[in-house]
Design a protein around this motif. Sequence first.
Motif, short mmCIF file in Angstrom:
data_model
loop_
_atom_site.label_atom_id
_atom_site.label_comp_id
_atom_site.label_asym_id
_atom_site.label_seq_id
_atom_site.Cartn_x
_atom_site.Cartn_y
_atom_site.Cartn_z
N ASP A 1 0.83 -1.20 0.00
CA ASP A 1 0.00 0.00 0.00
C ASP A 1 0.87 1.26 0.00
O ASP A 1 0.47 2.29 0.52
CB ASP A 1 -0.97 0.02 1.18
CG ASP A 1 -2.16 0.96 0.97
OD1 ASP A 1 -2.33 1.44 -0.17
OD2 ASP A 1 -2.92 1.21 1.93
N ALA A 2 2.07 1.17 -0.57
CA ALA A 2 2.93 2.35 -0.66
C ALA A 2 2.16 3.48 -1.35
O ALA A 2 1.40 3.23 -2.28
CB ALA A 2 4.19 2.01 -1.46
N PRO A 3 2.32 4.71 -0.86
CA PRO A 3 3.30 5.17 0.12
C PRO A 3 2.84 5.10 1.58
O PRO A 3 3.51 5.67 2.44
CB PRO A 3 3.49 6.63 -0.29
CG PRO A 3 2.14 7.05 -0.78
CD PRO A 3 1.60 5.84 -1.50
N VAL A 4 1.71 4.43 1.87
CA VAL A 4 1.31 4.27 3.27
C VAL A 4 2.44 3.58 4.04
O VAL A 4 2.83 3.99 5.13
CB VAL A 4 0.00 3.48 3.38
CG1 VAL A 4 -0.35 3.21 4.84
CG2 VAL A 4 -1.12 4.24 2.70
N LEU A 5 2.97 2.51 3.46
CA LEU A 5 4.16 1.84 3.97
C LEU A 5 5.20 1.84 2.85
O LEU A 5 4.85 1.84 1.67
CB LEU A 5 3.85 0.40 4.38
CG LEU A 5 2.79 0.20 5.47
CD1 LEU A 5 2.50 -1.28 5.64
CD2 LEU A 5 3.24 0.81 6.79
N LEU A 6 6.45 1.81 3.22
CA LEU A 6 7.50 1.75 2.20
C LEU A 6 7.51 0.38 1.55
O LEU A 6 7.19 -0.63 2.18
CB LEU A 6 8.86 2.05 2.84
CG LEU A 6 9.04 3.48 3.34
CD1 LEU A 6 10.39 3.62 4.05
CD2 LEU A 6 8.93 4.49 2.22
N PRO A 7 7.89 0.30 0.27
CA PRO A 7 7.92 -1.00 -0.41
C PRO A 7 9.15 -1.81 -0.02
O PRO A 7 10.12 -1.92 -0.79
CB PRO A 7 7.94 -0.60 -1.90
CG PRO A 7 8.61 0.73 -1.92
CD PRO A 7 8.20 1.42 -0.64
N ASP A 8 9.10 -2.36 1.16
CA ASP A 8 10.19 -3.19 1.69
C ASP A 8 9.66 -4.61 1.81
O ASP A 8 9.07 -4.99 2.81
CB ASP A 8 10.63 -2.65 3.05
CG ASP A 8 11.80 -3.43 3.64
OD1 ASP A 8 12.08 -4.55 3.16
OD2 ASP A 8 12.43 -2.92 4.59
#
Length: 554
Positions: free
Chosen positions: A430-437
């Motif tokens: 759900d980037a940019p809600v969370l970083l794509p890690d």
Amino acid sequence: MPSTLYLNGPIYSSASPAADAMLVTDGLVEWVGDSRSAPRPAGASIVDLDGRFVGPGFVDSHTHVIGLGRTRVEVDLRHVRSAGELLDALAARAAGLPETELVRACGWDETLWADPALPTLAQLERAAGGRAVYAARVDSHSALVTRAAYAYAQMQVPLDAEPDEPWLIDGQARTDMAAVVNALSSREAAEAARLGLDEFARTGHVAVVENAAPHLGGVSDVVTLKQASLDAASPEVFVLWGELVDTAEAALARVAEMEGGLDGGDVDPWVLGLAGDLNVDGSIGSRTAALRQPYDDDPASGTGIAYLSPEQVRDHFVATTNARLQGGFHVIGDRGMDIALDGAQAAVEIVGARAFAARGHRLEHAEMTDDDALARMRDLALTSSSQPGFDAAWGREGELYGVRLGHRRLGMNRFATMARLGVPLAFGSDAPVLLPDPWWQVAAAMNHSNPAESLTARGAFTAHTRGAWRALNRHRSGGPRHGEGQLIPGAPASFAVWEIEELAIQIPDPTISAWSTDPRARVPMLPALDTEVPPRAVRTVVNGDVAFDSGDLA
């Protein structure tokens, strides 16, 4: 394409669990096995992995690539830890802008602040020098705004708004304003698309599913993103468009409009359907997720917002099923899930179970699910497109979900139960809600706040790779390609090379041995995720093309 032979590093392959070599030819995995017996075609490039790990590339099943790219040029508020810091960040940006220009910001999360009090309208307007401000919360379901933002969006200022209170906009008003402030120029959209795609390539992703919608940006943004992925080696881009329809003709017309916007070329169908951020409800952080019972920390705020009715869900699923497209919805709260499932069941009674299941319809997030809801999801063949990082960020006692929901947090993000019941799982950020890690997402699923819902590393990795490929509705392009999400002969050569510390067999139950370095076990191992340094991508390859290279490989 010339052949490339990768040698001397563990290859994650079900075809050869002890493999340490792989040959790539013409965009496909031609061979995988032992380095000592590796074929060496004339003219092949040789890459010495020097112990680095090669695994199928990640697929982000729910993301906003352009939104991620925009965080590089907007005011990124994810780091602020007080209202004062938020105001300082906005003031710094506003100081360099014309008075008529909008100040766009994103990412603040008051639950991480020592004092969660939000800035008032008067404070916000002083910091911005009277400019229009739209500062979205981290979940994007509410935003701090100024009076000038209403004028910018050509909306009426609420009559009951007070300057000495925070002006927090949510619900339909937020959706309406977001549709205006999120509109980008062609130059801005192209820049954001490139920045976002580069970030996904850098983090080992070989494909992304853009969850687009009218309130997140226009159709032209979606076309710009797809075009950017074709103009340079990039993760593959698939799109879900979050717009409600009630006829198959309307659904097909919208898809044709998007796919017809590309600058020519022979491109497989890439709009999967009308799904994604088509909101049944909102978010827990903004107290707009639709709940059966009030929020624990503010019962007076009610039970959230239901944007759609079961009848609207039904008609949308009927339309997308008849159009042979993927349909789906954003749904988080338990009351929102009731609405989505009631609508889906009603649609099945019209189109039939076989036709409904064949479209691979999906629910994004699907966070609050009791046993009955999960059984209904299984019976309706609905995929759960989920984000384990939500639990890692907010799921433990004393964190956001515990504060908002109390004991109900223990019934959220039930990955292990979904897997046990046979509900298909696909993971994303759900980037940019969370970083794509992606490895952080895998670790989050392993270390769930409710241990009963933890997955093994292998189960979580599969949901973020092969499971996410399976969740794509590829009917219009002839179905899935052989071996997608795997490194087996004949599969697409879409993978990432990772710098790691060690390999391990990792399971959530601490009473069972979680380590094995004996290749005779015939179990493909994954990078250990409890080490001091997390895995780092050094090369990402998409269908044989290098989309990212750090320069570390010889």
